[in-house]
Design a protein around this motif. Structure first.
Motif, PDB file in Angstrom:
ATOM      1  N   GLY A  74     -19.243 -16.491  -3.055  1.00 29.09           N
ATOM      2  CA  GLY A  74     -19.328 -16.461  -4.500  1.00 29.09           C
ATOM      3  C   GLY A  74     -18.674 -15.244  -5.122  1.00 29.09           C
ATOM      4  O   GLY A  74     -18.853 -14.985  -6.328  1.00 29.09           O
ATOM      5  N   LEU A  75     -17.903 -14.501  -4.347  1.00 28.18           N
ATOM      6  CA  LEU A  75     -17.166 -13.360  -4.885  1.00 28.18           C
ATOM      7  C   LEU A  75     -15.958 -13.856  -5.670  1.00 28.18           C
ATOM      8  O   LEU A  75     -15.548 -15.012  -5.557  1.00 28.18           O
ATOM      9  N   GLN A  76     -15.379 -12.981  -6.445  1.00 32.49           N
ATOM     10  CA  GLN A  76     -14.188 -13.325  -7.209  1.00 32.49           C
ATOM     11  C   GLN A  76     -12.935 -12.900  -6.452  1.00 32.49           C
ATOM     12  O   GLN A  76     -12.975 -11.954  -5.654  1.00 32.49           O
ATOM     13  N   PRO A  77     -11.808 -13.583  -6.684  1.00 34.00           N
ATOM     14  CA  PRO A  77     -10.551 -13.129  -6.066  1.00 34.00           C
ATOM     15  C   PRO A  77     -10.263 -11.681  -6.460  1.00 34.00           C
ATOM     16  O   PRO A  77     -10.529 -11.267  -7.588  1.00 34.00           O
ATOM     17  N   GLY A  78      -9.711 -10.934  -5.518  1.00 35.34           N
ATOM     18  CA  GLY A  78      -9.463  -9.522  -5.770  1.00 35.34           C
ATOM     19  C   GLY A  78      -8.241  -9.244  -6.603  1.00 35.34           C
ATOM     20  O   GLY A  78      -8.117  -8.162  -7.194  1.00 35.34           O
ATOM     21  N   GLY A  79      -7.305 -10.182  -6.648  1.00 34.63           N
ATOM     22  CA  GLY A  79      -6.059  -9.969  -7.369  1.00 34.63           C
ATOM     23  C   GLY A  79      -6.025 -10.676  -8.703  1.00 34.63           C
ATOM     24  O   GLY A  79      -6.910 -11.471  -9.042  1.00 34.63           O
ATOM     25  N   SER A  80      -4.990 -10.379  -9.438  1.00 33.93           N
ATOM     26  CA  SER A  80      -4.814 -11.030 -10.728  1.00 33.93           C
ATOM     27  C   SER A  80      -4.383 -12.479 -10.510  1.00 33.93           C
ATOM     28  O   SER A  80      -3.812 -12.830  -9.470  1.00 33.93           O
ATOM     29  N   GLY A  81      -4.686 -13.324 -11.493  1.00 38.04           N
ATOM     30  CA  GLY A  81      -4.285 -14.717 -11.396  1.00 38.04           C
ATOM     31  C   GLY A  81      -5.054 -15.508 -10.360  1.00 38.04           C
ATOM     32  O   GLY A  81      -4.573 -16.525  -9.861  1.00 38.04           O
ATOM     33  N   GLY A  82      -6.235 -15.038  -9.983  1.00 35.71           N
ATOM     34  CA  GLY A  82      -7.062 -15.772  -9.039  1.00 35.71           C
ATOM     35  C   GLY A  82      -6.593 -15.698  -7.600  1.00 35.71           C
ATOM     36  O   GLY A  82      -6.891 -16.593  -6.798  1.00 35.71           O
ATOM     37  N   SER A  83      -5.881 -14.632  -7.228  1.00 35.81           N
ATOM     38  CA  SER A  83      -5.349 -14.507  -5.873  1.00 35.81           C
ATOM     39  C   SER A  83      -6.316 -13.760  -4.957  1.00 35.81           C
ATOM     40  O   SER A  83      -6.886 -12.731  -5.334  1.00 35.81           O
ATOM     41  N   TRP A  84      -6.453 -14.291  -3.751  1.00 40.49           N
ATOM     42  CA  TRP A  84      -7.267 -13.630  -2.726  1.00 40.49           C
ATOM     43  C   TRP A  84      -6.421 -12.694  -1.860  1.00 40.49           C
ATOM     44  O   TRP A  84      -6.957 -12.040  -0.955  1.00 40.49           O
ATOM     45  N   THR A  85      -5.140 -12.639  -2.098  1.00 37.54           N
ATOM     46  CA  THR A  85      -4.258 -11.845  -1.236  1.00 37.54           C
ATOM     47  C   THR A  85      -3.284 -11.014  -2.059  1.00 37.54           C
ATOM     48  O   THR A  85      -2.980 -11.324  -3.215  1.00 37.54           O
ATOM     49  N   GLN A  86      -2.810  -9.955  -1.445  1.00 43.04           N
ATOM     50  CA  GLN A  86      -1.714  -9.130  -1.968  1.00 43.04           C
ATOM     51  C   GLN A  86      -0.571  -9.197  -0.964  1.00 43.04           C
ATOM     52  O   GLN A  86      -0.749  -8.838   0.205  1.00 43.04           O
ATOM     53  N   ASP A  87       0.583  -9.665  -1.400  1.00 49.11           N
ATOM     54  CA  ASP A  87       1.732  -9.696  -0.501  1.00 49.11           C
ATOM     55  C   ASP A  87       2.141  -8.280  -0.106  1.00 49.11           C
ATOM     56  O   ASP A  87       2.221  -7.390  -0.951  1.00 49.11           O
ATOM     57  N   VAL A  88       2.387  -8.092   1.173  1.00 49.26           N
ATOM     58  CA  VAL A  88       2.858  -6.816   1.703  1.00 49.26           C
ATOM     59  C   VAL A  88       4.181  -7.081   2.412  1.00 49.26           C
ATOM     60  O   VAL A  88       4.191  -7.583   3.544  1.00 49.26           O
ATOM     61  N   PRO A  89       5.314  -6.799   1.771  1.00 47.03           N
ATOM     62  CA  PRO A  89       6.614  -7.079   2.399  1.00 47.03           C
ATOM     63  C   PRO A  89       6.931  -6.057   3.484  1.00 47.03           C
ATOM     64  O   PRO A  89       7.086  -4.863   3.217  1.00 47.03           O
ATOM     65  N   ILE A  90       6.987  -6.525   4.707  1.00 45.96           N
ATOM     66  CA  ILE A  90       7.297  -5.651   5.830  1.00 45.96           C
ATOM     67  C   ILE A  90       8.502  -6.223   6.572  1.00 45.96           C
ATOM     68  O   ILE A  90       8.942  -7.344   6.316  1.00 45.96           O
ATOM     69  N   VAL A  91       9.038  -5.443   7.472  1.00 48.91           N
ATOM     70  CA  VAL A  91      10.173  -5.898   8.266  1.00 48.91           C
ATOM     71  C   VAL A  91       9.895  -5.566   9.727  1.00 48.91           C
ATOM     72  O   VAL A  91       9.471  -4.455  10.057  1.00 48.91           O
ATOM     73  N   GLY A  92      10.084  -6.568  10.577  1.00 51.67           N
ATOM     74  CA  GLY A  92       9.861  -6.381  12.002  1.00 51.67           C
ATOM     75  C   GLY A  92      11.162  -6.095  12.729  1.00 51.67           C
ATOM     76  O   GLY A  92      12.186  -6.720  12.462  1.00 51.67           O
ATOM     77  N   VAL A  93      11.106  -5.138  13.651  1.00 50.55           N
ATOM     78  CA  VAL A  93      12.278  -4.780  14.446  1.00 50.55           C
ATOM     79  C   VAL A  93      11.888  -4.811  15.921  1.00 50.55           C
ATOM     80  O   VAL A  93      10.947  -4.135  16.337  1.00 50.55           O
ATOM     81  N   THR A  94      12.612  -5.613  16.687  1.00 47.68           N
ATOM     82  CA  THR A  94      12.453  -5.625  18.136  1.00 47.68           C
ATOM     83  C   THR A  94      13.671  -4.928  18.734  1.00 47.68           C
ATOM     84  O   THR A  94      14.808  -5.356  18.514  1.00 47.68           O
ATOM     85  N   SER A  95      13.433  -3.846  19.474  1.00 51.17           N
ATOM     86  CA  SER A  95      14.514  -3.021  20.010  1.00 51.17           C
ATOM     87  C   SER A  95      14.634  -3.215  21.522  1.00 51.17           C
ATOM     88  O   SER A  95      13.629  -3.111  22.241  1.00 51.17           O
ATOM     89  N   ASP A  96      15.843  -3.481  21.957  1.00 51.89           N
ATOM     90  CA  ASP A  96      16.146  -3.540  23.393  1.00 51.89           C
ATOM     91  C   ASP A  96      16.916  -2.262  23.724  1.00 51.89           C
ATOM     92  O   ASP A  96      18.127  -2.169  23.501  1.00 51.89           O
TER      93      ASP A  96
END
Length: 551
Positions: A74-96
């Motif tokens: 029964g909690l409310q979404p934490g973000g604006s617009g009724g969102s339960w998530t915050q996008d976190v743009p990350i980049v993955g690097v696999t190094s050989d």
């Protein structure tokens, strides 16, 4: 005729303890249950969730599970617009990575063995990174710390060179007692941020080094070599769009290999440590040359923080926020391993995310609400360098100026009840007194970090909030276990680090006793409620490295 006086709910809650009534947090705190914590932990740490790596199917399942649990409370979404998530743009690097040493200028290069001799990666978002012939320089601890009048570089130009660096802080003896470390320099026995691997790579990047390689030593690093291998030998993540400089190659060298390098230069590891503990230390060019290359696989990832909100009850204070945090991520899976390749991360940090859910449920079911609003925030990519917490702290959904405090949960006590708990980073803010009063009311004590030399203070998400001026609480299990012999807690912790930490074997154990976890969560819930109801925000204490004035 007698007249009755009706008090506003918030005022009534403030006076209840004085009138012999029950404080508003007591009933919900008593409802915190080991069974629910264990059930959430089993789900999050199950093989189905594949180790909860960012950008994996395990992330999708973890985010969906957490959001649904928050919604069902029964909690409310934490973000604006009724969102339960915050996008976190990350980049993955696999190094050989291929890494070679030549024993002299113009000599032939011989390859080092991965992962026996080294573990390395490149944070660069390029198809390939290489250096054909780089000078190797020993730079001590690689520290420039003006507040301690310390400079390991002494003006040496290290651009294009490979830096060999000691882990932890300079170990400076106390002139008044040479058997101890000087508390006036790098806080004595307590690791500062200068001792962390992240600082050393940052400093090397700022100075234009071609590579930064840290010598691993188990006691100084606070974890064994297999943790380095399991944590840094696969895909690594960074925040997309980061403008912070990066070193072309970052890595670790096994102590045995470092000893061979130093021996070829007529020195020993022990002599190198002793030399680096002196203020007059200067970088030492070594006779070896370094060549490296890394083939890079780069992929952008939209990871997510998950959050839910409980609005405050006071019209004047409901725009202030208390934030509880726990990271949901772990190391995912490694298909190259024989047998079990899933890093379930039960203790790190499925149980912490489960504890966050249980505290959120207790708040949500309380008959009254605290005056200030509460945000329950489960962050991503803690294992990649606190990325989810850093992203939120730099792009908060609710202003940090109106964020009164952060209470962070990273791990919980699975070994039974304790009479004490350990506060990491004690002495920074007036939150200390709130935590102490709460524990005392429950018949418990609060002790400082038992192992400040391990740098635990800098290794979890609260640190990103503190860097931005938000006081925080982070606790570890106490050491005095009820009904257990002296040293029981230390032995269990050492066993966990040796057998399970950052290994596939970090799974729910049949002998877990979460009664101590319940009592720790009760303390954290009550502490948070007290902060959320307090007349004033917590304040920084003079001398804190994060000190700044607050409203």
């Amino acid at each position: 005729m007698k007249r009755s006086v009706l008090l506003p709910p918030a005022l009534l809650c403030a006076f209840l303890p004085l009138l012999g009534g029950q404080a508003p947090w007591e009933t919900p705190a008593r409802s915190i249950a080991a069974e629910r914590i264990l059930a959430h932990t089993r789900v999050l740490a199950s093989d189905e969730f594949e180790g909860r790596a960012p950008g994996s199917p395990g992330e999708e399942k973890s985010v969906a599970y957490l959001a649904e649990q928050f919604r069902s409370m029964g909690l409310q979404p934490g973000g604006s617009g009724g969102s339960w998530t915050q996008d976190v743009p990350i980049v993955g690097v696999t190094s050989d990575v291929a890494l070679s040493l030549a024993d002299s200028p113009g000599g032939g290069f011989r390859p080092l063995a991965f992962p026996a001799d080294f573990v390395a990666w490149s944070p660069r978002l390029e198809p390939s990174v290489a250096a054909a012939d780089s000078e190797l320089v020993f730079v001590g601890h690689g520290v420039t710390a003006p507040e301690f009048q310390w400079d390991d570089f002494k003006g040496t130009d290290v651009r294009g060179k490979t830096l060999l660096i000691l882990v932890n802080d300079p170990q400076v003896p106390d002139p008044r007692d040479p058997g101890k470390l000087d508390p006036r320099v790098f806080k004595g026995n307590a690791m500062t941020y200068y001792g962390r691997w992240s600082y050393k790579f940052e400093e090397a990047a700022r100075r234009g080094a071609a590579a930064a390689i840290i010598i691993h030593e188990t006691k100084a690093a606070a974890y064994p070599w297999f943790v380095v291998v399991n944590s840094w030998s696969r895909e690594r993540f960074g925040l997309q769009g980061s403008t912070e400089p990066t070193v072309p190659l970052a890595g670790w060298m096994h102590l045995d290999q470092a000893r061979r390098v130093l021996a070829a230069n007529g020195s020993t590891y022990e002599k190198a440590v002793a030399a680096a503990s002196r203020r007059d230390f200067r970088p030492i060019p070594l006779k070896q040359r370094v060549a490296f290359s890394s083939r890079q696989t780069v992929r952008p990832v939209r990871s997510r923080n998950v959050f839910a909100a409980l609005p405050g009850s006071d019209r004047r204070l409901r725009d202030d926020w208390l934030i509880y945090t726990a990271h949901w991520d772990h190391l995912g899976r490694n298909p190259k391993l024989d047998g079990d390749g899933i890093f379930n991360g039960a203790a790190d940090n499925a149980i912490g995310a489960a504890g966050l859910l249980e505290i959120a449920r207790a708040f949500a079911t309380a008959p009254v609400r605290p005056k200030r609003s509460v945000l329950f925030l489960s962050v991503t990519a803690e294992e990649q360098g606190l990325l989810g917490a850093r992203y939120y702290a730099s792009r908060p959904v609710h202003p940090l100026a109106r964020t009164v405090a952060n209470i962070n949960i990273d791990g919980l006590n699975p070994w039974g009840r304790t009479s004490d708990l350990r506060q990491i980073g004690q002495g920074s803010s007036t939150l200390d007194e709130v935590l102490l009063a709460t524990a005392k009311a429950r018949g418990r004590t609060v002790l400082p970090d038992a192992h400040p030399e391990r740098g635990t203070f800098y290794r979890s998400d609260h640190f990103e909030f503190m860097k931005q001026g938000v006081p925080a609480i982070y606790i570890n299990p106490g050491g005095h276990f009820l009904g257990k012999p002296a040293g029981y807690g230390e032995s269990k912790l050492a066993e966990y680090i040796d057998r399970d930490y950052h290994k596939p074997s970090d799974e729910v154990k049949p002998d877990w006793d979460l009664s101590g976890a319940v009592e720790d969560l009760q303390v954290l819930m009550e502490t948070g409620w007290r902060v959320a109801d307090a007349h004033r925000m917590p304040a920084w204490k003079p001398g804190s490295e994060f000190h700044r004035e607050r409203p």
